[in-house]
Design a protein around this motif. Structure first.
Motif, PDB file in Angstrom:
ATOM      1  N   GLN A 415       0.581  -1.160   0.664  1.00  0.00           N
ATOM      2  CA  GLN A 415      -0.088   0.022  -0.047  1.00  0.00           C
ATOM      3  C   GLN A 415       0.863   1.413  -0.216  1.00  0.00           C
ATOM      4  OE1 GLN A 415      -1.831  -1.329   3.345  1.00  0.00           O
ATOM      5  NE2 GLN A 415      -4.264  -0.684   2.670  1.00  0.00           N
ATOM      6  N   ILE A 416       2.344   1.270   0.461  1.00  0.00           N
ATOM      7  CA  ILE A 416       2.835   2.637   0.968  1.00  0.00           C
ATOM      8  C   ILE A 416       3.418   2.478  -0.447  1.00  0.00           C
ATOM      9  CG2 ILE A 416       5.198   3.113   1.551  1.00  0.00           C
ATOM     10  CD1 ILE A 416       4.169   1.896   4.643  1.00  0.00           C
ATOM     11  N   ILE A 417       4.079   1.338  -1.422  1.00  0.00           N
ATOM     12  CA  ILE A 417       4.830   1.655  -2.861  1.00  0.00           C
ATOM     13  C   ILE A 417       3.249   2.212  -3.529  1.00  0.00           C
ATOM     14  CG2 ILE A 417       5.671   0.256  -4.029  1.00  0.00           C
ATOM     15  CD1 ILE A 417       6.529  -1.463  -2.352  1.00  0.00           C
ATOM     16  N   SER A 418       2.433   1.580  -3.388  1.00  0.00           N
ATOM     17  CA  SER A 418       1.631   1.999  -4.631  1.00  0.00           C
ATOM     18  C   SER A 418       0.998   3.029  -4.172  1.00  0.00           C
ATOM     19  CB  SER A 418       0.090   0.718  -4.157  1.00  0.00           C
ATOM     20  OG  SER A 418      -0.719   1.489  -4.649  1.00  0.00           O
ATOM     21  N   ALA A 419       0.976   4.083  -3.154  1.00  0.00           N
ATOM     22  CA  ALA A 419       0.649   5.169  -3.066  1.00  0.00           C
ATOM     23  C   ALA A 419       1.857   6.045  -3.512  1.00  0.00           C
ATOM     24  CB  ALA A 419       0.148   5.625  -1.705  1.00  0.00           C
ATOM     25  N   ALA A 421       3.814   5.181  -5.522  1.00  0.00           N
ATOM     26  CA  ALA A 421       4.345   5.656  -6.665  1.00  0.00           C
ATOM     27  C   ALA A 421       3.264   6.157  -7.653  1.00  0.00           C
ATOM     28  CB  ALA A 421       3.547   4.128  -7.722  1.00  0.00           C
ATOM     29  N   THR A 422       1.694   6.587  -6.854  1.00  0.00           N
ATOM     30  CA  THR A 422       0.258   7.326  -7.538  1.00  0.00           C
ATOM     31  C   THR A 422       0.940   9.042  -7.708  1.00  0.00           C
ATOM     32  OG1 THR A 422      -1.099   5.639  -6.885  1.00  0.00           O
ATOM     33  CG2 THR A 422      -2.078   7.586  -7.345  1.00  0.00           C
ATOM     34  N   HIS A 423       1.583   8.447  -5.909  1.00  0.00           N
ATOM     35  CA  HIS A 423       2.047  10.311  -6.140  1.00  0.00           C
ATOM     36  C   HIS A 423       2.565  10.939  -7.237  1.00  0.00           C
ATOM     37  CE1 HIS A 423       2.813  13.983  -4.081  1.00  0.00           C
ATOM     38  NE2 HIS A 423       3.645  14.589  -3.902  1.00  0.00           N
ATOM     39  N   TYR A 424       3.571  10.111  -7.538  1.00  0.00           N
ATOM     40  CA  TYR A 424       4.614  10.554  -8.215  1.00  0.00           C
ATOM     41  C   TYR A 424       4.471  10.034  -9.500  1.00  0.00           C
ATOM     42  CZ  TYR A 424       7.720  11.910  -4.359  1.00  0.00           C
ATOM     43  OH  TYR A 424       8.353  12.013  -3.261  1.00  0.00           O
ATOM     44  N   HIS A 425       3.309   9.483 -10.127  1.00  0.00           N
ATOM     45  CA  HIS A 425       2.997   9.398 -11.314  1.00  0.00           C
ATOM     46  C   HIS A 425       3.610   8.325 -11.697  1.00  0.00           C
ATOM     47  CE1 HIS A 425      -0.188  13.124 -11.172  1.00  0.00           C
ATOM     48  NE2 HIS A 425       1.219  13.514 -11.159  1.00  0.00           N
ATOM     49  N   ALA A 500      -1.524  11.706   4.194  1.00  0.00           N
ATOM     50  CA  ALA A 500      -2.878  11.531   3.902  1.00  0.00           C
ATOM     51  C   ALA A 500      -3.413  10.851   3.200  1.00  0.00           C
ATOM     52  CB  ALA A 500      -3.203  12.944   3.561  1.00  0.00           C
ATOM     53  N   SER A 501      -2.727  10.287   1.822  1.00  0.00           N
ATOM     54  CA  SER A 501      -3.820   9.239   1.808  1.00  0.00           C
ATOM     55  C   SER A 501      -3.414   7.904   2.074  1.00  0.00           C
ATOM     56  CB  SER A 501      -3.075   9.159  -0.191  1.00  0.00           C
ATOM     57  OG  SER A 501      -1.685   8.676  -0.278  1.00  0.00           O
ATOM     58  N   LEU A 502      -2.487   7.631   3.076  1.00  0.00           N
ATOM     59  CA  LEU A 502      -2.822   6.312   3.789  1.00  0.00           C
ATOM     60  C   LEU A 502      -3.409   6.123   4.374  1.00  0.00           C
ATOM     61  CD1 LEU A 502       0.729   5.744   3.281  1.00  0.00           C
ATOM     62  CD2 LEU A 502      -0.184   4.618   1.995  1.00  0.00           C
ATOM     63  N   SER A 503      -3.524   7.206   5.251  1.00  0.00           N
ATOM     64  CA  SER A 503      -5.080   7.097   6.184  1.00  0.00           C
ATOM     65  C   SER A 503      -6.771   7.490   5.978  1.00  0.00           C
ATOM     66  CB  SER A 503      -4.491   8.608   7.122  1.00  0.00           C
ATOM     67  OG  SER A 503      -5.008   9.757   6.102  1.00  0.00           O
TER      68      SER A 503
END
Length: 504
Positions: A415-419, A421-425, A500-503
């Motif tokens: 989940q952390i890796i996905s979040a 990656a998503t943030h940095y496109h 914030a996205s993880l929470s």
């Protein structure tokens, strides 16, 4: 000095009639508290074209409140009745050890003007409002019991007592509220409402996540109103407390008392109004309370964790009324604001927090409320454990905070890796792969940092997730991010957004 030659009975009748008419323009509570406790003593000629109405006042505090809340409409009503413009002065009917007539007080506005000029000589200002009988009044009347500073101190003391009794925090004021682009509109609107209750925006509806400052702004309104008018009837409660009050009123057959309390207050502040959703009897009572207060131009301020249209099970008639006022979204404070909040709270707690450590904390904590909690833990460590505020202490407290925050969540490494990656496109495969482009390397280091700080994984475990990198590479990445975000606000904001996205 010529006068209207009205006897005491006629003066009392004139003032009683005026007080009755005042209730159509100002709060009946103000008329009862300040108007009816003063006695109209005489009406004399004043300069040939005005009347001077002299009132006995039981105290300088009462005179101050009269001047502030009743004086303009009272002058207008008396002027209409007497056919000339009317000015007002006060005398204080206090016992005297020498049985001499009580000295004639200057008007409250004169007292305030004297305070602004450090109580400069006031013979001229007193002469303009005093009768000849007052010519021998002590020249130091403005000092001591009736000085402007004493009156102000009395007002402040009373306001603080009332605020405490209704549950307002003394430190929740506009002066202690840190403003940035995320809350500027809410701050301006709250100040406007506090200055003109029931006129500017009614209702004022503030919504946002935990720790964004909703309660601080709401209580600032209450504290501001009380500081300027301590007699204002304010109710502050949560949606849960409002609900419990209704239940208790029904059980004890005190429904009429409940209605009288809530429908006659002048400012109603309710935190977490979303709590009443789905409770039919509570929504019914609040609907009628809302209508009664708005009809009287009494102020309503509400907070919620979401906008009215997103509150499930909220009746449509309440939703439409909430949206009829001003609805403002308060966003999470950005990195710069969190740093400012932290420094301000640390200073208020008597802590000397270096700015680099404040930025380190602000980069890893998003909520203003959590920042306040960390300041308390810092203060405890300094006072009870005699620790120095250094990077080691801050790192330890942050680690404990994050462990507690995420311990109840089922957060997984992917989940952390996905979040991240998503943030940095980026694709996750690029983030965990072997490519070393600058943008990918930065995102990879951030992901490693978050895995370490949020899940406390070992360096070796983290390395395995990133194409089996060795633990020294991971250690270097974590250390580099930890050091860089102290002075790189962009990086700090990136990490804050991912957290914030993880929470959610």
């Amino acid at each position: 000095m010529p006068s209207l030659n009205l006897d005491d009975q006629q003066l009392q009748a004139l003032w009683a009639e005026t007080c009755s008419e005042l209730t159509a323009q100002v709060s009946s509570l103000s008329v009862d508290a300040w108007g009816k406790t003063c006695q109209l003593h005489s009406i004399d000629d004043f300069g040939g074209d005005k009347w001077l109405a002299t009132f006995f006042s039981p105290s300088s505090f009462t005179a101050l409140q009269f001047e502030k809340t009743l004086s303009p409409p009272a002058k207008q009503l008396l002027s209409t009745k007497l056919g000339r413009p009317v000015e007002i002065k006060f005398i204080f009917n206090l016992p005297s050890a020498t049985n001499q007539p009580s000295p004639v007080a200057p008007t409250v506005s004169t007292l305030q003007a004297e305070s602004a000029s450090s109580l400069a000589p006031r013979a001229a200002s007193q002469a303009s409002v005093s009768s000849p009988a007052a010519s021998h009044a002590p020249s130091d009347f403005g000092d001591g019991l009736f000085s402007a500073s004493t009156v102000r101190a009395t007002v402040i003391s009373r306001a603080a007592t009332v605020a405490k009794n209704i549950g307002l925090r003394p430190d929740f004021t506009f002066d202690t509220f840190a403003v940035s682009t995320s809350n500027e509109m809410a701050h301006v609107a709250a100040r406007s409402v506090a200055s003109n209750p029931g006129i500017s925006y009614n209702p004022l509806f503030l919504y946002g996540g935990v720790g964004v400052g909703k309660t601080h702004l709401m209580q600032s309104i209450g504290n501001y109103v009380l500081a300027h008018s301590p007699e204002t009837r304010i109710i502050y409660c949560t949606g849960e407390e409002f609900t419990n009050s209704i239940i208790k009123a029904i059980q004890t057959k005190q429904a009429l008392s409940f209605k009288d309390k809530y429908r006659t207050c002048e400012v109603l502040l309710i935190d977490d109004i979303q709590f009443i959703a789905g409770k039919n009897a509570v929504q019914e009572e609040f609907f009628h309370t809302f209508n009664a207060l708005v009809k009287q131009n009494h102020q309503i301020v509400l907070t919620s964790d979401r906008p009215p249209h997103d509150i499930a099970l909220l009746e449509d008639r309440l939703r439409s009324r909430f949206e009829a006022g001003l609805t403002i979204d308060i966003q999470q404070p950005p990195f710069e604001l969190r740093s400012a909040i932290l420094l301000a709270k640390a200073a208020a707690a008597g802590l000397d927090l270096p700015i680099d450590l404040a930025q380190m904390i602000a980069a890893r904590i998003d909520s203003a409320r959590q920042l306040e909690g960390l300041v308390l833990r810092l203060k405890s460590a300094v006072q009870l454990q005699h620790r120095l505020i250094d990077q080691e202490l801050v790192t330890s407290l942050l680690t404990d905070h994050e462990r507690q925050e995420y311990s109840t969540r089922t957060l997984q490494p992917h989940q952390i890796i996905s979040a991240t990656a998503t943030h940095y496109h980026l694709k996750q495969s690029a983030l965990t792969g072997t490519r070393r482009q600058k943008e990918i390397a930065l995102a990879r280091h951030v992901a490693m940092f978050l895995l370490k700080s949020l899940l406390e994984m070992s360096y070796a475990e983290i390395g395995k997730l990133f194409s089996h990198r060795d633990h020294t590479s991971v250690m270097h990445a974590v250390t580099k991010i930890n050091d860089t975000m102290k002075h790189d606000t962009t990086l700090a904001q990136d990490i804050s957004h991912i957290r914030a996205s993880l929470s959610r």
